[in-house]
Design an enzyme around this catalytic site. Structure first.
Site, PDB file in Angstrom:
ATOM      1  N   GLY A  69       0.823  -1.201   0.000  1.00 41.18           N
ATOM      2  CA  GLY A  69       0.000   0.000   0.000  1.00 41.18           C
ATOM      3  C   GLY A  69       0.857   1.250   0.000  1.00 41.18           C
ATOM      4  N   GLY A 118      -1.001  -4.600   0.199  1.00 41.11           N
ATOM      5  CA  GLY A 118      -2.133  -4.188  -0.613  1.00 41.11           C
ATOM      6  C   GLY A 118      -2.301  -5.002  -1.880  1.00 41.11           C
ATOM      7  CD  GLU A 141       1.070  -6.807   6.021  1.00 44.56           C
ATOM      8  OE1 GLU A 141       0.609  -6.508   4.920  1.00 44.56           O
ATOM      9  OE2 GLU A 141       1.414  -7.974   6.312  1.00 44.56           O
TER      10      GLU A 141
END
Length: 365
Positions: A69, A118, A141
């Protein structure tokens, strides 16, 4: 040039295959809010267009389908204490992901190269997910103080034998062979087959079930290159017993202890050990709690739940510090809020799951 390119490819029988191409090669096609706001209305338009029989989602360049993202702009907003941008970004991104998951027409994702964050959200919403010999999937993440969002709480929970939890906690990469094993991909084709795939689809008769047409074409193409992937190592599948052993504990503290206790020269194991020992202790607790909370939720509820947690992550220091250390200053020395997983405050963790608004922005999904 636009950051997203749209092309309508005519089929032999007068129908249309719509192509959505992420066009930000220099940033590895990282998903920005501008991209989201371009793709959403086009999907809505094609959904209502009877001439559009299928959609192809792919990207410019060879390196990445989508490497994540828009972390840079999220970081800038967190530094400026701007709470609006993260909320808008995640709300619209998750709405797009949900649109893909529930789309009434087949959507083929060409997931070659890097597919992270993403990009995983986009790919896993598609009905026909294609990986190639260069595919490198991951949800890393934990290394930046976040958790596997974009529907990760849905698809990680549906992987076999604790592998979803293990991959969420470690961020270990996933190749094409393992993606098929885990149910993260539907077909494996070689990189050089992409143009031929589109040509085959254009030459099909679309009077029959569109999803069946796409499935048949991909099946036939996969048969032509099966040897390439039959010979590919699948490290996650090979470590299935270890993964079950590590995740077969009641607390995440015990899981971390179990993994770190493994004595091995295996590079794959060492990579997992390094990630889990250097990642955010708060993230480790969040990931474990989030997957448990979402285990029996509907897809709609998962995205609503993820929006709460993602917005809360942007309102606390952990994510900002993780992005700074890994991607901005690149010193690799994050000063995590809690130095160890045993020191994570349970009340602090619980409050991360509290909605910060009276009306949920995704209530109308």
């Amino acid at each position: 040039m636009s950051c997203v390119l749209f092309t309508e490819h005519p089929t032999k029988d007068g129908q249309i295959i719509g192509e959505i191409r992420l066009n930000a090669e220099k940033s590895l096609n990282a998903l920005t809010l501008e991209m989201v706001d371009l793709i959403q209305p086009k999907l809505d338009e094609w959904s209502d267009d009877a001439n559009v029989v299928a959609v192809l989602l792919d990207s410019a360049g060879e390196k990445a389908f989508c490497a994540g993202g828009d972390i840079v702009n999220l970081y800038k907003s967190m530094v400026a204490r701007d709470t609006d941008f993260p909320e808008q970004f995640f709300t619209r991104e998750y709405r797009l992901d949900y649109t893909l998951h529930t789309y009434p027409k087949p959507v083929i994702c060409w997931g070659s190269g890097i597919v992270m964050g993403g990009g995983m959200g986009l790919m896993n919403g598609c009905s026909h997910r294609v990986v190639t010999e260069t595919s490198h999937l991951a949800m890393p993440e934990v290394t930046i103080g976040l958790y596997p969002d974009v529907g990760g709480s849905w698809f990680l929970n549906r992987m076999p034998g604790g592998t979803g939890l293990f991959l969420g906690l470690t961020g270990n990469p996933i190749n094409a062979a393992d993606a098929l094993f885990l149910g993260l991909a539907d077909r494996a084709l070689t990189n050089d087959m992409r143009d031929g795939m589109l040509e085959r689809l254009q030459n099909e008769h679309w009077a029959e079930d569109a999803g069946g047409v796409v499935s048949r074409v991909l099946r036939e193409l996969e048969d032509e290159c099966r040897a390439t992937f039959d010979e590919m190592p699948a490290p996650i599948r090979a470590h299935e017993a270890l993964i079950r052993e590590v995740t077969d504990h009641d607390s995440v503290e015990e899981m971390v202890e179990s993994l770190l206790a493994v004595e091995s020269d295996d590079k794959w194991v060492k990579r997992a050990q390094k990630a889990i020992s250097h990642g955010s202790p708060l993230s480790l607790k969040m990931i474990h709690a989030q997957l448990r909370r979402c285990r029996h939720m509907s897809l709609k509820e998962v995205f609503q739940h993820e929006l709460i947690l993602s917005v809360q992550c942007c309102r606390h220091r952990e994510l900002q510090e993780g992005v700074r250390a890994l991607l901005i200053d690149k010193d690799g020395q994050p000063q995590w809020t809690f130095p160890s997983i045993e020191e994570v405050d349970e009340q602090f963790l619980a409050e991360m799951f509290d909605a910060p608004w009276p009306t949920h922005p995704l209530a109308d999904l």
